[in-house]
Design an enzyme around this catalytic site. Sequence first.
Site, PDB file in Angstrom:
ATOM      1  N   GLN A 100      73.028  21.874 -43.881  1.00 20.94           N
ATOM      2  CA  GLN A 100      73.099  23.061 -44.742  1.00 20.94           C
ATOM      3  C   GLN A 100      73.369  22.617 -46.178  1.00 20.94           C
ATOM      4  OE1 GLN A 100      76.335  25.961 -45.128  1.00 20.94           O
ATOM      5  NE2 GLN A 100      74.901  27.547 -44.466  1.00 20.94           N
ATOM      6  N   TYR A 186      78.158  32.230 -52.620  1.00 18.53           N
ATOM      7  CA  TYR A 186      77.948  30.978 -53.335  1.00 18.53           C
ATOM      8  C   TYR A 186      76.780  31.109 -54.315  1.00 18.53           C
ATOM      9  CZ  TYR A 186      81.408  29.482 -49.978  1.00 18.53           C
ATOM     10  OH  TYR A 186      82.557  29.390 -49.244  1.00 18.53           O
ATOM     11  N   ARG A 233      69.928  30.812 -45.064  1.00 19.83           N
ATOM     12  CA  ARG A 233      70.973  31.713 -44.581  1.00 19.83           C
ATOM     13  C   ARG A 233      71.298  32.763 -45.638  1.00 19.83           C
ATOM     14  NH1 ARG A 233      77.046  31.178 -41.866  1.00 19.83           N
ATOM     15  NH2 ARG A 233      76.331  32.190 -39.963  1.00 19.83           N
ATOM     16  N   GLY A 322      79.800  31.173 -33.842  1.00 24.66           N
ATOM     17  CA  GLY A 322      80.574  30.299 -34.717  1.00 24.66           C
ATOM     18  C   GLY A 322      81.849  29.787 -34.094  1.00 24.66           C
ATOM     19  N   ARG A 323      82.948  30.540 -34.244  1.00 18.01           N
ATOM     20  CA  ARG A 323      84.258  30.047 -33.800  1.00 18.01           C
ATOM     21  C   ARG A 323      84.287  29.626 -32.334  1.00 18.01           C
ATOM     22  NH1 ARG A 323      85.243  34.484 -36.896  1.00 18.01           N
ATOM     23  NH2 ARG A 323      85.916  34.043 -39.013  1.00 18.01           N
TER      24      ARG A 323
END
Length: 365
Positions: A100, A186, A233, A322-323
């Site tokens: 990424q 970002y 993404r 994810g987690r």
Amino acid sequence: MSQSLFQTIQLGQLTLNNRIVMPPMTRSRASQQGNVANDMMATYYAQRASAGLIVAEGTQISAMGQGYAWTPGIYSQEQIAGWKKVTDAVHAENGVIFAQLWHVGRVTHPDNIGGAQPISSSALKAEGVKVFIDNGSDEPGFVDVVEPREMTKEDIKAVIQEYHQAALNAVEAGFDGIELHAANGYLINQFIDSESNNRTDEYGGSLENRLRFLDEVVATLVDAIGADKVGVRLAPLTTLNGTVDANPLETYPAAAKVLNKHNIAYMHIAEVDWDDAPETPVEFKRDMRESFSNVLIWAGKYDAEKAEQAINDGLADMIGFGRPFVSNPDLPSRIENGHPLAPHDPNTLFGGAEKGLTDYPVYAK
């Protein structure tokens, strides 16, 4: 047992073993000095290689692109060599891994970027946002971000070139492809969202102008390594790190159409996933599906049942967990066999060593 999740799927030139994605998660364990991926990280990703696709943690494309202490880069030869250890380890386990590519823009502090002033679409500070810096201890020190300076046309050209080189570096490091981080507040997100972009040139104002930087960065990535090795993404409805769009239900289908034009391999959408977050409207999911032809990944608060439903309904082709991947290295096997999931320790997510990274066991009866 999930059926659809365990069908193979074509991603560009690659045939993936299942439709389970390990999405990018910052773990802040790169070796110092130099922010280099290391053996510990190689072990961590190799343990999770049964995912159909791993997207490695956000990796800064330049020293200026770094937002937090101890995150890995991909702009030096030492960093490329570090990532080669990771990709070799994942490939030895028959895994597929994308890098990424990350530039945080204004979500940083001068202490993380060699004393420089951060850059962004506009000279607007991300209010209420903190980042962590290396304060010489094992405990990161959290500090407020500072006001960035508005990028000049020369800055924009230079950053586009950094993305181009980072994609080439990722392939040299053995990655199967790259994901452009255009989400979570970002740099690219700072251009897209209306409330973080007050430019008056061709990169600001109208929706078409706000999507121009995304368009140009994706074009250079495709030029560098081919559309079949590029994913992007997006995070349409989140307001992470202070970026807000006045009309995301219009902005993000338009962004999806820009991506579709480049025929990239996939679009990866992060849904809001905090505890009491609203559900993403189904109509919006349909709009995103209709706007983009290739592989569509959704991530955020999915369990096996919801993931299966999303694929069966045609709204998604793959699902990111994810987690759960933090504490369940064998997550696909656990989902397939209906085994319980182990909880993760939030205190070991960022920084530190093996504890909370590589010491979670596989399921044992």
